[in-house]
Write a protein that holds these residues in place. Structure first.
Motif, PDB file in Angstrom:
ATOM      1  N   ALA A 134       0.692  -1.146  -0.163  1.00  0.00           N
ATOM      2  CA  ALA A 134       0.014  -0.021  -0.109  1.00  0.00           C
ATOM      3  C   ALA A 134       0.853   1.316  -0.003  1.00  0.00           C
ATOM      4  N   GLU A 135       2.064   1.023   0.495  1.00  0.00           N
ATOM      5  CA  GLU A 135       3.084   2.153   0.205  1.00  0.00           C
ATOM      6  C   GLU A 135       3.538   2.987  -0.941  1.00  0.00           C
ATOM      7  N   PHE A 136       3.377   1.864  -1.936  1.00  0.00           N
ATOM      8  CA  PHE A 136       3.702   2.243  -3.457  1.00  0.00           C
ATOM      9  C   PHE A 136       2.532   2.923  -4.153  1.00  0.00           C
ATOM     10  N   ASP A 137       3.031   4.095  -4.838  1.00  0.00           N
ATOM     11  CA  ASP A 137       1.947   4.847  -5.597  1.00  0.00           C
ATOM     12  C   ASP A 137       1.639   4.169  -6.824  1.00  0.00           C
ATOM     13  N   THR A 138       2.637   3.244  -7.433  1.00  0.00           N
ATOM     14  CA  THR A 138       2.301   2.494  -8.638  1.00  0.00           C
ATOM     15  C   THR A 138       3.314   1.235  -8.746  1.00  0.00           C
ATOM     16  N   VAL A 139       2.553   0.225  -8.971  1.00  0.00           N
ATOM     17  CA  VAL A 139       3.520  -1.262  -9.107  1.00  0.00           C
ATOM     18  C   VAL A 139       3.579  -1.340 -10.509  1.00  0.00           C
ATOM     19  N   ILE A 140       4.792  -1.319 -11.238  1.00  0.00           N
ATOM     20  CA  ILE A 140       5.095  -1.474 -12.619  1.00  0.00           C
ATOM     21  C   ILE A 140       5.584  -2.615 -12.962  1.00  0.00           C
TER      22      ILE A 140
ATOM     23  N   ALA B 264      -1.042  -4.024 -10.419  1.00  0.00           N
ATOM     24  CA  ALA B 264       0.385  -3.832 -11.211  1.00  0.00           C
ATOM     25  C   ALA B 264      -0.176  -3.204 -12.658  1.00  0.00           C
ATOM     26  N   VAL B 265       0.590  -2.355 -13.278  1.00  0.00           N
ATOM     27  CA  VAL B 265       0.382  -1.744 -14.535  1.00  0.00           C
ATOM     28  C   VAL B 265       1.437  -2.206 -15.417  1.00  0.00           C
ATOM     29  N   ASN B 266       1.379  -2.431 -16.644  1.00  0.00           N
ATOM     30  CA  ASN B 266       2.296  -2.812 -17.363  1.00  0.00           C
ATOM     31  C   ASN B 266       3.015  -1.824 -18.192  1.00  0.00           C
ATOM     32  N   TRP B 267       4.419  -1.776 -17.936  1.00  0.00           N
ATOM     33  CA  TRP B 267       5.417  -0.798 -19.123  1.00  0.00           C
ATOM     34  C   TRP B 267       6.420  -1.922 -19.422  1.00  0.00           C
ATOM     35  N   PRO B 268       5.964  -2.408 -20.489  1.00  0.00           N
ATOM     36  CA  PRO B 268       7.014  -3.499 -20.851  1.00  0.00           C
ATOM     37  C   PRO B 268       8.278  -2.766 -21.697  1.00  0.00           C
ATOM     38  N   VAL B 269       9.435  -3.197 -21.047  1.00  0.00           N
ATOM     39  CA  VAL B 269      10.773  -2.611 -21.723  1.00  0.00           C
ATOM     40  C   VAL B 269      11.001  -3.259 -22.939  1.00  0.00           C
TER      41      VAL B 269
ATOM     42  N   TRP C 193       6.463  10.948  -5.969  1.00  0.00           N
ATOM     43  CA  TRP C 193       5.993   9.542  -6.443  1.00  0.00           C
ATOM     44  C   TRP C 193       6.901   8.319  -5.995  1.00  0.00           C
ATOM     45  N   LYS C 194       6.329   7.365  -5.640  1.00  0.00           N
ATOM     46  CA  LYS C 194       7.191   5.996  -5.325  1.00  0.00           C
ATOM     47  C   LYS C 194       6.744   4.680  -6.089  1.00  0.00           C
ATOM     48  N   PRO C 195       7.485   4.520  -7.009  1.00  0.00           N
ATOM     49  CA  PRO C 195       7.098   3.198  -7.698  1.00  0.00           C
ATOM     50  C   PRO C 195       7.765   1.918  -7.211  1.00  0.00           C
TER      51      PRO C 195
ATOM     52  N   VAL D 269      16.556   4.584 -14.591  1.00  0.00           N
ATOM     53  CA  VAL D 269      16.050   5.947 -15.196  1.00  0.00           C
ATOM     54  C   VAL D 269      15.112   6.707 -14.264  1.00  0.00           C
ATOM     55  N   LEU D 270      14.302   6.086 -13.495  1.00  0.00           N
ATOM     56  CA  LEU D 270      13.241   6.549 -12.738  1.00  0.00           C
ATOM     57  C   LEU D 270      14.045   7.087 -11.577  1.00  0.00           C
ATOM     58  N   ASP D 271      15.094   6.543 -10.995  1.00  0.00           N
ATOM     59  CA  ASP D 271      15.702   6.922  -9.642  1.00  0.00           C
ATOM     60  C   ASP D 271      16.447   8.233 -10.425  1.00  0.00           C
ATOM     61  N   GLN D 272      17.053   8.097 -11.418  1.00  0.00           N
ATOM     62  CA  GLN D 272      17.971   9.244 -12.157  1.00  0.00           C
ATOM     63  C   GLN D 272      17.022  10.553 -12.203  1.00  0.00           C
ATOM     64  N   ILE D 273      15.828  10.317 -12.238  1.00  0.00           N
ATOM     65  CA  ILE D 273      15.068  11.620 -12.557  1.00  0.00           C
ATOM     66  C   ILE D 273      14.727  12.112 -11.066  1.00  0.00           C
ATOM     67  N   GLY D 274      14.838  11.303  -9.872  1.00  0.00           N
ATOM     68  CA  GLY D 274      14.641  11.605  -8.569  1.00  0.00           C
ATOM     69  C   GLY D 274      13.407  10.915  -7.648  1.00  0.00           C
ATOM     70  N   PHE D 275      12.887  10.150  -8.518  1.00  0.00           N
ATOM     71  CA  PHE D 275      11.848   9.187  -7.795  1.00  0.00           C
ATOM     72  C   PHE D 275      12.253   7.973  -6.836  1.00  0.00           C
ATOM     73  N   ARG D 276      11.570   7.794  -5.720  1.00  0.00           N
ATOM     74  CA  ARG D 276      12.143   6.885  -4.834  1.00  0.00           C
ATOM     75  C   ARG D 276      11.735   5.536  -5.363  1.00  0.00           C
ATOM     76  N   THR D 277      12.370   5.102  -5.915  1.00  0.00           N
ATOM     77  CA  THR D 277      12.269   3.861  -6.791  1.00  0.00           C
ATOM     78  C   THR D 277      12.728   2.509  -6.088  1.00  0.00           C
ATOM     79  N   CYS D 278      11.710   1.734  -5.983  1.00  0.00           N
ATOM     80  CA  CYS D 278      12.226   0.276  -5.559  1.00  0.00           C
ATOM     81  C   CYS D 278      12.178  -0.835  -6.586  1.00  0.00           C
ATOM     82  N   VAL D 279      12.952  -1.610  -6.321  1.00  0.00           N
ATOM     83  CA  VAL D 279      12.702  -2.946  -7.377  1.00  0.00           C
ATOM     84  C   VAL D 279      12.675  -4.245  -6.397  1.00  0.00           C
ATOM     85  N   LEU D 280      11.577  -5.001  -6.992  1.00  0.00           N
ATOM     86  CA  LEU D 280      11.348  -6.420  -6.192  1.00  0.00           C
ATOM     87  C   LEU D 280      12.468  -7.366  -6.347  1.00  0.00           C
ATOM     88  N   GLU D 281      13.153  -7.756  -5.389  1.00  0.00           N
ATOM     89  CA  GLU D 281      14.221  -8.667  -5.550  1.00  0.00           C
ATOM     90  C   GLU D 281      13.644  -9.898  -5.707  1.00  0.00           C
ATOM     91  N   GLY D 282      14.344 -10.411  -7.186  1.00  0.00           N
ATOM     92  CA  GLY D 282      13.921 -11.923  -7.337  1.00  0.00           C
ATOM     93  C   GLY D 282      12.698 -11.776  -8.322  1.00  0.00           C
TER      94      GLY D 282
END
Length: 359
Positions: free
Chosen positions: A16-22, A38-43, A91-93, A110-123
């Motif tokens: 619930a803490e994350f504004d968007t799950v990508i 989750a929303v889909n941003w396919p790289v 914004w925290k994704p 890229v999101l981190d370099q913009i300045g957003f508090r970005t987290c990655v799901l380990e695994g």
């Protein structure tokens, strides 16, 4: 600021803490299953992913990375142009891919370099899926399940809906599976989810329940359409759970079936195709007779005969064989399947929620 890596257990506890799950995976991977909301941003889209994989196998990892980097860069740029306007600095994704590797890492960087508090799901999704499987084996034991039983057309699903509207905790397996449960239970225009996504939907419901309060669930078979109910949940329903038996007069059952399956009235050809599933059990002559009645506008008679000759005997045998507390079930007898009547029955059930399981 640096990208933060979080474990699956931590991410799900803080979801619930994350504004968007990508979800950075391809559309096909996303369609099969995904984290809740989750929303889909396919790289890489499905075709691009296959192309890079082929280069990796047939040429080299280095060449695959060069091609992939260009594709990933263009796709991330497109996502940013579409999604970034209006995003606040705080914004925290949470970003994930299949294993928490290059795809999620590229987008998160890229999101981190913009300045957003970005987290990655380990695994990545793989770790999430392992957590879902673990929880599906663990959570059912914590719940006080109340199994709503009753012959076809008794209004079990409607009663569950009335219970939910009255504030009860309800696990609607048929709703989660997009299927009515029987051989005629297909819902036109509503394809069933994948097995993995069905399990994720169940997991999401289970983890939100308060173990101190009962959870009402319908007496399903092991399969709902093409989907299997998780084994531990099914065994909990069958072996340990109190049963509530709904008994409705035949006239009301027929009327309810014709209301709930009104699409068969509008498309008799679809109904006839579904009846073909019963040829092996009931014989060609019987099924052809039902088809003729349906074409002649005698759908109520078909419903009555289906109930008496197919559904009722099969259902009773299954319940007696599989549900340990069926014979001691609390019996409720709505006067009809109308919403007001089922609201009354739901209120009575909730008033007696603390009733102990019969010995």
């Amino acid at each position: 600021m640096a990208v933060q890596f979080v474990t699956a257990a931590e991410a799900l506890a803080r979801l619930a803490e994350f504004d968007t799950v990508i979800d950075a995976r391809s559309p096909a991977e996303y369609a099969e299953d995904r984290l809740p909301a989750a929303v889909n941003w396919p790289v890489l889209d499905d075709e691009e992913r296959a192309r890079v994989g082929t280069i990796y196998k047939q040429v080299s990892a280095f060449e695959a990375r060069k091609v992939g980097a260009a594709l990933v860069s263009r796709n991330i740029a497109a996502h940013l142009e579409r999604e970034m306007p209006g995003r606040p600095k705080h914004w925290k994704p949470l970003v994930y891919c299949w294993r928490g590797g290059k795809r999620s890492g590229s987008l998160a960087l890229v999101l981190d370099q913009i300045g957003f508090r970005t987290c990655v799901l380990e695994g990545g999704y793989k770790a999430f899926r392992a957590q879902v499987r673990e929880d599906l084996d663990r959570l059912p034991a914590k719940l006080d399940l109340r199994v709503v039983c009753g012959r076809t057309g008794s209004g079990k699903t409607r009663l569950l809906q009335a219970l939910r509207a009255a504030g009860a905790q309800v696990l609607d397996l048929e709703g989660l599976a997009c299927h009515r449960g029987s051989v005629l239970g297909v819902l036109p225009g509503q394809p069933q989810p994948s097995q993995k996504h069905f399990e994720t939907r169940i997991w999401h419901e289970l983890r939100g329940f308060d173990p101190a309060r009962p959870v009402y669930v319908e007496s399903e078979s092991r399969k709902v359409g093409n989907l299997r109910v998780p084994e531990v949940l099914m065994e909990r329903m069958r072996r340990d759970s109190e049963c509530i038996r709904v008994e409705l007069p035949d006239e009301s059952r027929v009327r309810l079936l014709m209301e709930d399956y009104d699409f068969f009235l509008r498309d008799v050809d679809l109904f006839e195709r579904q009846l073909e599933c019963l040829v092996e059990l009931r014989g060609r002559a019987v099924v052809d007779r039902w088809k003729a009645l349906a074409r002649g506008g005698e759908m109520a008679q078909v419903c009555l005969e289906l109930m008496h000759t197919h559904y009722d005997p099969v259902y009773l045998k299954s319940m007696q064989r599989n549900f340990a507390h069926f014979e001691q079930a609390r019996v409720v007898q709505p006067r009809s399947g109308d919403p007001d009547e089922l609201t009354r029955v739901a209120a009575e059930l909730l008033a007696g929620e603390n009733t102990a399981l019969p010995a």
